[in-house]
Design a protein around this motif. Structure first.
Motif, PDB file in Angstrom:
ATOM      1  N   ASP A  93      -3.432   0.235   9.361  1.00  0.00           N
ATOM      2  CA  ASP A  93      -2.452   1.270   9.017  1.00  0.00           C
ATOM      3  C   ASP A  93      -2.318   2.288  10.156  1.00  0.00           C
ATOM      4  OD1 ASP A  93      -0.639   2.538   7.390  1.00  0.00           O
ATOM      5  OD2 ASP A  93      -2.126   3.566   6.159  1.00  0.00           O
ATOM      6  N   HIS A 126      -6.649   3.666   0.637  1.00  0.00           N
ATOM      7  CA  HIS A 126      -6.232   3.394   2.023  1.00  0.00           C
ATOM      8  C   HIS A 126      -6.087   4.662   2.865  1.00  0.00           C
ATOM      9  CE1 HIS A 126      -1.956   4.074   0.751  1.00  0.00           C
ATOM     10  NE2 HIS A 126      -1.773   4.405   2.017  1.00  0.00           N
ATOM     11  N   ASP A 127      -5.899   5.799   2.207  1.00  0.00           N
ATOM     12  CA  ASP A 127      -5.699   7.041   2.966  1.00  0.00           C
ATOM     13  C   ASP A 127      -6.970   7.893   3.062  1.00  0.00           C
ATOM     14  OD1 ASP A 127      -3.356   7.313   4.241  1.00  0.00           O
ATOM     15  OD2 ASP A 127      -2.314   8.437   2.671  1.00  0.00           O
ATOM     16  N   HIS A 171       0.789  -1.235   0.000  1.00  0.00           N
ATOM     17  CA  HIS A 171       0.000   0.000   0.000  1.00  0.00           C
ATOM     18  C   HIS A 171       0.823   1.288   0.000  1.00  0.00           C
ATOM     19  CE1 HIS A 171       0.831  -0.104   4.283  1.00  0.00           C
ATOM     20  NE2 HIS A 171       0.324   1.104   4.408  1.00  0.00           N
ATOM     21  N   ASP A 172       2.044   1.230   0.516  1.00  0.00           N
ATOM     22  CA  ASP A 172       2.845   2.456   0.609  1.00  0.00           C
ATOM     23  C   ASP A 172       4.051   2.469  -0.330  1.00  0.00           C
ATOM     24  OD1 ASP A 172       1.359   3.950   2.359  1.00  0.00           O
ATOM     25  OD2 ASP A 172       2.510   3.392   4.146  1.00  0.00           O
ATOM     26  N   LYS A 214       5.618   5.531  -2.099  1.00  0.00           N
ATOM     27  CA  LYS A 214       6.403   6.571  -1.407  1.00  0.00           C
ATOM     28  C   LYS A 214       7.798   6.709  -2.003  1.00  0.00           C
ATOM     29  CE  LYS A 214       4.087   6.342   3.085  1.00  0.00           C
ATOM     30  NZ  LYS A 214       4.171   5.797   4.449  1.00  0.00           N
ATOM     31  N   HIS A 246       1.049   9.406  -2.760  1.00  0.00           N
ATOM     32  CA  HIS A 246       1.644   8.070  -2.711  1.00  0.00           C
ATOM     33  C   HIS A 246       0.636   6.930  -2.960  1.00  0.00           C
ATOM     34  CE1 HIS A 246       0.412   7.814   1.577  1.00  0.00           C
ATOM     35  NE2 HIS A 246       0.453   6.532   1.384  1.00  0.00           N
TER      36      HIS A 246
HETATM   37 FE   LIG Z   1      -0.069   5.280   3.150  1.00  0.00          FE
END
Ligand SMILES: [Fe+2]
Length: 227
Positions: free
Chosen positions: A150, A129-130, A68-69, A72, A97
Motif C-alpha cells: 500500500d 491495513h492502516d 482494502h480501500d 472510501k 475507511h
Molecule cells: Fe487505505
C-alpha cells in the motif's frame, strides 16, 4: 484456501470494486483515481510475495489488496477537502475507511460465496491495513506485505504522475507541479515499511521517480528561467 475451496476470481472482484469507485466522482479520476491505485497495490503485493522467502497466504493478500480501500466510497468528502486543500477534519474522516471497507468486503465476498474462514483472513487484513508503526504490536506476514504494498504503490511512477493529476483537477500549472515534485520529500513513507525486502523495492521505485523528475526538470532548463 484448500483445494476444494473456491479459488479467488480476482477479475470478478476487481470489476465490482471498479464499478463502485466509478460511481464516486472524486475516486474515479484525478489524483485519487482509486481504480489505478487498487491495481498498483495488487501488483506491488504480488511483486513482494514473488521475492519473499517466507510462506504466506497469497490469495487472502491479493483479495484484500483489491478490497482494502473500497470503504472510501462512503466517506464524507466535504470533511476531507475544499477547493483542493486538505481540511483539518481530514484524517479523522479518512481513518474511517478501513472499517467501512470491512463491511463492504464482507458483503461482497459473502455474496460471491467465499468460505467464512477465508473472509475472516481477508477482513483482518483490511481492518488493520492502516495501522502502521506502533499502532499495532504484532502483525502477521500477510499484513506486513499488504501494508508495505500500500505504501510502495504510491511511489515511483505513481508519485510522479499524481501531482500532475492534482494540477489538472485543481488548476495548478504544469510548471508549478514540476516545482512541487522537485521539492517534495517522499522518502518518509519508506520508514514505515515492515520488511527489508520492501525497503529495497521502495528504493528502486524512488530511483525511478527521481529519474523522471530529473528528466522533466532538465527538459525545461534554460539559463533565462528558473523552476
Ligand atoms: Fe487505505
Amino acid at each position: 484456501m484448500t483445494d476444494q475451496d473456491k479459488k479467488p476470481d480476482y477479475k470478478e472482484i476487481y470489476k465490482i470494486v471498479k464499478d463502485l469507485f466509478e460511481k464516486v466522482d472524486f475516486l474515479s479520476y484525478g489524483p485519487f483515481d482509486e481504480t489505478y491505485y487498487t491495481l498498483r497495490v495488487f501488483n506491488v503485493a504480488e511483486k513482494i510475495m514473488n521475492q519473499l522467502d517466507e510462506k504466506c497466504d497469497k490469495e487472502a493478500i491479493l483479495v484484500a489488496a483489491l478490497l482494502h480501500d473500497v470503504g472510501k466510497i462512503k466517506l464524507n468528502f466535504d470533511l476531507l477537502f475544499k477547493g483542493g486543500e486538505f481540511l483539518g477534519s481530514f484524517s479523522e474522516e479518512w481513518r474511517k475507511h478501513s472499517k467501512i471497507s470491512v463491511e463492504f468486503a464482507g458483503e461482497i465476498l459473502a455474496n460471491l460465496n467465499y468460505p467464512s474462514d477465508f473472509l475472516t483472513r481477508v477482513l483482518y487484513l483490511i481492518e488493520n491495513h492502516d495501522l502502521r508503526g506502533d499502532k499495532m504490536k504484532e502483525r502477521t506476514i500477510e499484513l506486513k506485505v499488504l501494508q508495505d504494498a500500500d505504501l510502495i504503490a504510491d511511489l515511483g511512477m505513481t508519485g510522479f504522475i499524481r501531482p500532475f493529476l492534482y494540477g489538472g483537477k485543481y488548476k495548478r500549472s504544469v510548471i508549478k507541479s514540476i516545482a512541487f515534485i522537485k521539492t517534495e520529500d517522499r522518502t518518509a513513507g519508506g520508514t514505515k515499511l515492515n520488511l527489508e525486502l520492501s525497503k529495497k523495492i521502495a528504493k528502486k521505485e524512488m530511483d525511478t521517480q527521481k529519474r523522471l523528475v530529473d528528466e522533466i526538470s532538465e527538459g525545461l532548463k534554460n539559463s533565462y528561467f528558473e523552476l
